[in-house]
Design a protein around this motif. Sequence first.
Motif, PDB file in Angstrom:
ATOM      1  N   ALA A  53       0.798  -1.221   0.000  1.00 11.12           N
ATOM      2  CA  ALA A  53       0.000   0.000   0.000  1.00 11.12           C
ATOM      3  C   ALA A  53       0.836   1.279   0.000  1.00 11.12           C
ATOM      4  CB  ALA A  53      -0.941   0.010   1.201  1.00 11.12           C
ATOM      5  N   ASP A  54       2.152   1.164  -0.051  1.00 11.42           N
ATOM      6  CA  ASP A  54       2.992   2.358  -0.126  1.00 11.42           C
ATOM      7  C   ASP A  54       3.140   2.748  -1.595  1.00 11.42           C
ATOM      8  OD1 ASP A  54       5.010   4.253  -0.313  1.00 11.42           O
ATOM      9  OD2 ASP A  54       6.303   3.277   1.154  1.00 11.42           O
ATOM     10  N   PRO A  55       2.469   3.824  -2.023  1.00 11.01           N
ATOM     11  CA  PRO A  55       2.483   4.162  -3.449  1.00 11.01           C
ATOM     12  C   PRO A  55       3.860   4.523  -3.982  1.00 11.01           C
ATOM     13  CG  PRO A  55       1.397   5.880  -2.169  1.00 11.01           C
ATOM     14  CD  PRO A  55       1.675   4.750  -1.234  1.00 11.01           C
ATOM     15  N   PHE A  56       4.750   4.985  -3.118  1.00 13.24           N
ATOM     16  CA  PHE A  56       6.079   5.364  -3.593  1.00 13.24           C
ATOM     17  C   PHE A  56       6.979   4.148  -3.761  1.00 13.24           C
ATOM     18  CE2 PHE A  56       4.658   9.356  -1.471  1.00 13.24           C
ATOM     19  CZ  PHE A  56       4.465  10.065  -2.637  1.00 13.24           C
ATOM     20  N   THR A  57       6.762   3.121  -2.963  1.00 14.15           N
ATOM     21  CA  THR A  57       7.520   1.881  -3.113  1.00 14.15           C
ATOM     22  C   THR A  57       6.953   1.047  -4.257  1.00 14.15           C
ATOM     23  OG1 THR A  57       7.997   1.832  -0.748  1.00 14.15           O
ATOM     24  CG2 THR A  57       8.259  -0.226  -1.934  1.00 14.15           C
ATOM     25  N   ALA A  58       5.655   0.890  -4.275  1.00  9.32           N
ATOM     26  CA  ALA A  58       4.999   0.037  -5.265  1.00  9.32           C
ATOM     27  C   ALA A  58       4.782   0.739  -6.605  1.00  9.32           C
ATOM     28  CB  ALA A  58       3.659  -0.445  -4.719  1.00  9.32           C
ATOM     29  N   GLY A  59       4.766   2.072  -6.598  1.00  5.78           N
ATOM     30  CA  GLY A  59       4.500   2.816  -7.816  1.00  5.78           C
ATOM     31  C   GLY A  59       3.022   2.914  -8.143  1.00  5.78           C
ATOM     32  N   GLN A  60       2.193   2.426  -7.237  1.00  2.00           N
ATOM     33  CA  GLN A  60       0.747   2.483  -7.462  1.00  2.00           C
ATOM     34  C   GLN A  60       0.011   2.451  -6.129  1.00  2.00           C
ATOM     35  OE1 GLN A  60      -0.538  -0.977  -9.612  1.00  2.00           O
ATOM     36  NE2 GLN A  60      -0.328  -2.308  -7.860  1.00  2.00           N
ATOM     37  N   LEU A  61      -1.246   2.864  -6.191  1.00  2.00           N
ATOM     38  CA  LEU A  61      -2.137   2.796  -5.039  1.00  2.00           C
ATOM     39  C   LEU A  61      -3.509   2.426  -5.565  1.00  2.00           C
ATOM     40  CD1 LEU A  61      -2.710   3.375  -1.991  1.00  2.00           C
ATOM     41  CD2 LEU A  61      -3.380   5.669  -2.714  1.00  2.00           C
ATOM     42  N   ARG A  62      -4.097   1.372  -5.032  1.00  2.06           N
ATOM     43  CA  ARG A  62      -5.434   0.936  -5.413  1.00  2.06           C
ATOM     44  C   ARG A  62      -6.347   1.102  -4.215  1.00  2.06           C
ATOM     45  NH1 ARG A  62      -7.309  -3.991  -9.102  1.00  2.06           N
ATOM     46  NH2 ARG A  62      -6.898  -2.312 -10.551  1.00  2.06           N
ATOM     47  N   LEU A  63      -7.469   1.789  -4.426  1.00  4.47           N
ATOM     48  CA  LEU A  63      -8.454   2.000  -3.376  1.00  4.47           C
ATOM     49  C   LEU A  63      -9.824   1.534  -3.864  1.00  4.47           C
ATOM     50  CD1 LEU A  63      -7.360   5.592  -2.301  1.00  4.47           C
ATOM     51  CD2 LEU A  63      -6.901   3.462  -1.071  1.00  4.47           C
TER      52      LEU A  63
END
Length: 179
Positions: A53-63
């Motif tokens: 859930a870390d958008p900066f690590t994963a490059g994405q955020l899904r909600l």
Amino acid sequence: MLHSQRLHLRALEPGDADFMYEVENDEQAWRYSDTIAPLSRRILRDYALNYDADPFTAGQLRLIITEKVNKNPVGIIDLYDVSQRHQRAYIGIYICKDYRGKGYAGETLDLIEDYAHNTLHLHQLGAKVEASHAKAEKLFSGRNYELQGELKDWLSTPDGKFAGMKIFTKKLKPAQSIE
């Protein structure tokens, strides 16, 4: 910050695999993404279980977009190609058929813009829209996203032809100076 009077944007949970199964396997929506084949429930359960859930690590955020009162899921919003360095991301949004035309997409954009600006400290959001997708174009232009250009014949369509892809961007409101 992630809720309005009608909607709540919440984190992805393992129990959302069945809902994602319905969304990801909506063949009518595939033309607006890079999806070319159905996804299994197992793949989506694994995704939900291992979701970062870390958008900066994963490059994405899904909600998951839910109605606030009854908690029914109405759609999904993604931030993708999230760049901490450049302080920007793209938006992908899907509203389930029974909930379309009720203002949920616009309300969701307002919520994600606020979150992107105030929590993630992003400067700008973008959207990639198939040129023939009038409803998506209306959604973004109606929310003050500016058309930056069109890539001609960029996307293949189900009928074997090609369509353009329009790029919209919006600068988020500037941070208030603290004195």
